[in-house]
Structures are given as structure tokens and as C-alpha cells.
Design a protein around this motif. Sequence first.
Motif, PDB file in Angstrom:
ATOM      1  N   PHE A   1       0.836  -1.210   0.000  1.00  0.00           N
ATOM      2  CA  PHE A   1       0.000   0.000   0.000  1.00  0.00           C
ATOM      3  C   PHE A   1       0.875   1.267   0.000  1.00  0.00           C
ATOM      4  O   PHE A   1       0.699   2.170  -0.814  1.00  0.00           O
ATOM      5  CB  PHE A   1      -0.918  -0.046   1.231  1.00  0.00           C
ATOM      6  N   ILE A   2       1.852   1.319   0.912  1.00  0.00           N
ATOM      7  CA  ILE A   2       2.642   2.555   1.035  1.00  0.00           C
ATOM      8  C   ILE A   2       3.639   2.704  -0.111  1.00  0.00           C
ATOM      9  O   ILE A   2       3.843   3.819  -0.609  1.00  0.00           O
ATOM     10  CB  ILE A   2       3.340   2.629   2.418  1.00  0.00           C
ATOM     11  N   THR A   3       4.226   1.600  -0.570  1.00  0.00           N
ATOM     12  CA  THR A   3       5.170   1.776  -1.691  1.00  0.00           C
ATOM     13  C   THR A   3       4.402   2.235  -2.942  1.00  0.00           C
ATOM     14  O   THR A   3       4.916   3.041  -3.722  1.00  0.00           O
ATOM     15  CB  THR A   3       6.020   0.504  -1.969  1.00  0.00           C
TER      16      THR A   3
ATOM     17  N   ALA B   1      11.918  -3.540   4.214  1.00  0.00           N
ATOM     18  CA  ALA B   1      11.314  -3.531   2.866  1.00  0.00           C
ATOM     19  C   ALA B   1      11.431  -2.142   2.242  1.00  0.00           C
ATOM     20  O   ALA B   1      11.749  -1.999   1.054  1.00  0.00           O
ATOM     21  CB  ALA B   1       9.848  -3.959   2.951  1.00  0.00           C
ATOM     22  N   LEU B   2      11.200  -1.106   3.049  1.00  0.00           N
ATOM     23  CA  LEU B   2      11.289   0.266   2.521  1.00  0.00           C
ATOM     24  C   LEU B   2      12.724   0.570   2.101  1.00  0.00           C
ATOM     25  O   LEU B   2      12.966   1.134   1.031  1.00  0.00           O
ATOM     26  CB  LEU B   2      10.815   1.261   3.588  1.00  0.00           C
ATOM     27  N   TRP B   3      13.676   0.169   2.945  1.00  0.00           N
ATOM     28  CA  TRP B   3      15.083   0.481   2.674  1.00  0.00           C
ATOM     29  C   TRP B   3      15.558  -0.169   1.380  1.00  0.00           C
ATOM     30  O   TRP B   3      16.428   0.360   0.686  1.00  0.00           O
ATOM     31  CB  TRP B   3      15.950   0.028   3.855  1.00  0.00           C
ATOM     32  N   LYS B   4      14.965  -1.325   1.040  1.00  0.00           N
ATOM     33  CA  LYS B   4      15.348  -1.999  -0.217  1.00  0.00           C
ATOM     34  C   LYS B   4      15.005  -1.147  -1.430  1.00  0.00           C
ATOM     35  O   LYS B   4      15.710  -1.159  -2.430  1.00  0.00           O
ATOM     36  CB  LYS B   4      14.600  -3.336  -0.339  1.00  0.00           C
ATOM     37  N   VAL B   5      13.894  -0.402  -1.341  1.00  0.00           N
ATOM     38  CA  VAL B   5      13.475   0.378  -2.520  1.00  0.00           C
ATOM     39  C   VAL B   5      13.802   1.870  -2.401  1.00  0.00           C
ATOM     40  O   VAL B   5      13.882   2.565  -3.411  1.00  0.00           O
ATOM     41  CB  VAL B   5      11.969   0.185  -2.833  1.00  0.00           C
ATOM     42  N   GLU B   6      13.952   2.357  -1.172  1.00  0.00           N
ATOM     43  CA  GLU B   6      14.212   3.782  -0.972  1.00  0.00           C
ATOM     44  C   GLU B   6      15.252   3.955   0.128  1.00  0.00           C
ATOM     45  O   GLU B   6      14.999   3.595   1.272  1.00  0.00           O
ATOM     46  CB  GLU B   6      12.926   4.516  -0.516  1.00  0.00           C
ATOM     47  N   LYS B   7      16.408   4.540  -0.200  1.00  0.00           N
ATOM     48  CA  LYS B   7      17.398   4.836   0.839  1.00  0.00           C
ATOM     49  C   LYS B   7      17.015   6.168   1.471  1.00  0.00           C
ATOM     50  O   LYS B   7      16.984   7.198   0.798  1.00  0.00           O
ATOM     51  CB  LYS B   7      18.810   4.927   0.239  1.00  0.00           C
ATOM     52  N   LEU B   8      16.703   6.132   2.760  1.00  0.00           N
ATOM     53  CA  LEU B   8      16.218   7.344   3.423  1.00  0.00           C
ATOM     54  C   LEU B   8      17.389   8.251   3.817  1.00  0.00           C
ATOM     55  O   LEU B   8      18.511   7.780   4.013  1.00  0.00           O
ATOM     56  CB  LEU B   8      15.426   6.979   4.677  1.00  0.00           C
ATOM     57  N   ASP B   9      17.076   9.550   3.984  1.00  0.00           N
ATOM     58  CA  ASP B   9      18.074  10.513   4.441  1.00  0.00           C
ATOM     59  C   ASP B   9      17.940  10.801   5.928  1.00  0.00           C
ATOM     60  O   ASP B   9      18.909  11.211   6.560  1.00  0.00           O
ATOM     61  CB  ASP B   9      17.893  11.843   3.681  1.00  0.00           C
TER      62      ASP B   9
ATOM     63  N   LEU C   1       8.043  13.098   2.957  1.00  0.00           N
ATOM     64  CA  LEU C   1       8.029  12.733   4.370  1.00  0.00           C
ATOM     65  C   LEU C   1       6.949  11.670   4.574  1.00  0.00           C
ATOM     66  O   LEU C   1       5.804  11.875   4.177  1.00  0.00           O
ATOM     67  CB  LEU C   1       7.677  13.990   5.194  1.00  0.00           C
ATOM     68  N   LEU C   2       7.329  10.557   5.195  1.00  0.00           N
ATOM     69  CA  LEU C   2       6.354   9.516   5.546  1.00  0.00           C
ATOM     70  C   LEU C   2       6.057   9.608   7.039  1.00  0.00           C
ATOM     71  O   LEU C   2       6.976   9.689   7.843  1.00  0.00           O
ATOM     72  CB  LEU C   2       6.905   8.108   5.281  1.00  0.00           C
ATOM     73  N   ASP C   3       4.785   9.558   7.373  1.00  0.00           N
ATOM     74  CA  ASP C   3       4.355   9.636   8.781  1.00  0.00           C
ATOM     75  C   ASP C   3       3.664   8.315   9.136  1.00  0.00           C
ATOM     76  O   ASP C   3       2.672   7.945   8.510  1.00  0.00           O
ATOM     77  CB  ASP C   3       3.411  10.849   8.882  1.00  0.00           C
ATOM     78  N   GLY C   4       4.231   7.600  10.104  1.00  0.00           N
ATOM     79  CA  GLY C   4       3.585   6.360  10.581  1.00  0.00           C
ATOM     80  C   GLY C   4       4.010   5.111   9.834  1.00  0.00           C
ATOM     81  O   GLY C   4       3.493   4.028  10.105  1.00  0.00           O
ATOM     82  N   PHE C   5       4.901   5.232   8.912  1.00  0.00           N
ATOM     83  CA  PHE C   5       5.458   4.097   8.185  1.00  0.00           C
ATOM     84  C   PHE C   5       6.947   4.352   8.008  1.00  0.00           C
ATOM     85  O   PHE C   5       7.295   5.447   7.573  1.00  0.00           O
ATOM     86  CB  PHE C   5       4.783   3.934   6.821  1.00  0.00           C
ATOM     87  N   PRO C   6       7.826   3.386   8.314  1.00  0.00           N
ATOM     88  CA  PRO C   6       7.562   2.026   8.777  1.00  0.00           C
ATOM     89  C   PRO C   6       7.294   1.960  10.282  1.00  0.00           C
ATOM     90  O   PRO C   6       7.725   2.830  11.036  1.00  0.00           O
ATOM     91  CB  PRO C   6       8.870   1.308   8.450  1.00  0.00           C
ATOM     92  N   ARG C   7       6.611   0.894  10.689  1.00  0.00           N
ATOM     93  CA  ARG C   7       6.243   0.694  12.086  1.00  0.00           C
ATOM     94  C   ARG C   7       6.807  -0.613  12.639  1.00  0.00           C
ATOM     95  O   ARG C   7       6.724  -0.851  13.839  1.00  0.00           O
ATOM     96  CB  ARG C   7       4.720   0.542  12.176  1.00  0.00           C
ATOM     97  N   THR C   8       7.296  -1.471  11.757  1.00  0.00           N
ATOM     98  CA  THR C   8       7.891  -2.744  12.190  1.00  0.00           C
ATOM     99  C   THR C   8       9.238  -2.885  11.474  1.00  0.00           C
ATOM    100  O   THR C   8       9.485  -2.209  10.457  1.00  0.00           O
ATOM    101  CB  THR C   8       7.019  -3.951  11.778  1.00  0.00           C
TER     102      THR C   8
END
Length: 223
Positions: free
Chosen positions: A73-75, A100-108, A87-94
Motif C-alpha cells: 500500500f505505502i510503496t 522492505a522500505l530500505w530496499k526500494v528507498e534509501k532514506l536521508d 516525508l512519511l508519517d507512521g510508516f515504517p512501524r515494524t
Amino acid sequence: MAATVPFKAVIMGAPASGKGTIASRILKNFSLGYISSGDCLRRQIQQNTPIGLEAQKYINQGKLVPDDLMIKFITDEIKKLNTEAWLLDGFPRTLSQAQALWKVEKLDLAINLVVPFDVIIDRTKGRLVHLPSGRVYNQGYNDPKVPGKDDVTGEPLVQRNDDKPEVVKKRLEQYQQQSTPVVEFFKEKDILKEFHGKTSDEIWKHVLDMLIRYLPVHIKSQN
Ligand code: G5P
Ligand code: MG
């Protein structure tokens, strides 16, 4: 149109720690796309979509929506943003969501709000929301101009189903179980910034100082 300089951030914290409140101040001051996982889910519920019907079962009990549903849903929502500064609010939570997020998006940057639980429990009692926009109000803190009505649209405000005291207790328990590995994950990636406080006003000063140093390129002109 000027090309967007990529900037990918998340804001984390316990239920009612002020993620939405701080995020709205960030968006007033900086040009960023924004996704609040909770607001997106509540819109799906309001529209009776298959995702909404599934998510509702968990949200109303104060449980987390399953990782596989949330990650997809979020990706998908990130792809719709059309900008690389967000800016993502409330994701990731686990931890699974973070990996999973880091695999597709390297955060700053990962902003973590740390607010005492007794303060949080008090806040949820007075919270009112405008469901279509996600705007939040609180009796005695940021009251709507007209009681019970959204400042921008005049539409009715509601109490969230999951702000009932017994559900808030479940959400806080769930948060305690799930949050530490996520915080540790971002600490290891060296992008974690933590902010402690009892009010959003005191936390906001420090968040603003940090962001001005981090992303001056996205500051909105104040005229
Ligand atoms: P949400 O919607 O992400 P939560 O529980 O993480 O829900 P919530 O409740 O939205 O977080 P918040 O955004 O951190 O809280 O806080 P807020 O709304 O800004 O502030 C809370 C209240 O306090 C408001 O009324 C505000 O006006 C007031 N306030 C703020 N600052 C102050 C202050 O300084 N003083 C005072 N007096 N008041 C103040 O997620 C909901 C559910 O969706 C599912 C889960 O089931 C979750 O429980 N979900 C997910 N499930 C799995 N994975 C994910 N990634 C999920 N994301 C959502
Ligand atoms: Mg919120």
C-alpha cells in the motif's frame, strides 16, 4: 519547473506523540510530498475500499495492519507522489516494513518523537479529526475556530474509533513491542534524530533547527 532535490524522511513516534502535528508544521515550512499511513488508511475505510475493509478489522482493535498489505500500500502511494522529496508519517512501524522500505528507498532522515505515555493518554481524549484531510485538533491545545467544524472546509470533525481509552492502551502496548527494532535499524543506518519533550511546541523548535541545517533547498519562502 526546477528539478526536485531528493530528500526522503520518515517521522516516527508513539500513537498521539504528535507526528501529524509536527508533520503539518514541516509541510508549512518546507516543500515536501507527504504520506500519513494512518490518514491514508482512514480514507480507504471511509470509502469502503477492499483495503479499507481489511484494515478496519485491525485498526479498530488497536492492532497493526499486516506488513504485506502495508508495504504494498505505502510503496504504491510513494510512486504516486511524483516527487523525490517527501516525508512519511507512521510508516515504517515494524522491522520488516523498515527493511522492505530500505530496499526500494534509501532514506536521508528518520525523526523519532519521544513523548511520555501519560501525556499521550491525556491527548487522545480530546483529539478531533477531519477525516478527508487528516487535519487534527485538540480541545484546549489547538481548538477548531468553530466547535466541531474543520477550519478550512467547515465540515464536521469526528473522534477516531481507535481513540477510545481501551484501544489507546492496546496501541501503546503494540508500539512498545514493535518500535525498538525500527529505531535501532535507523540508528545503525546513521540517519536517526530523536526529539524528547512533553509538548509539540518545544519539540518543534528543535526539529525546525535541525531541518534548516539539513535541507535549506526545500525551505518555502514566507511572504
Ligand atoms: P496512525 O494514524 O498513524 P498513530 O497511533 O501512530 O496513528 P496518531 O494517533 O495519528 O498516531 P500522531 O500523529 O502521532 O498520533 O499525533 P497527532 O495527531 O499529531 O497528535 C495527537 C493529538 O494531540 C492531536 O489531537 C493533537 O492536536 C494533540 N497535540 C499535539 N501536540 C500537542 C501538545 O503539545 N499539547 C497538547 N495538549 N495536545 C497536543 O495509525 C492508526 C492505525 O493505523 C494502522 C494501525 O492500526 C494504527 O494503530 N497503521 C498501521 N499498521 C501497520 N503498519 C503501519 N505502518 C501503520 N500505519 C498505520
Ligand atoms: Mg497521526
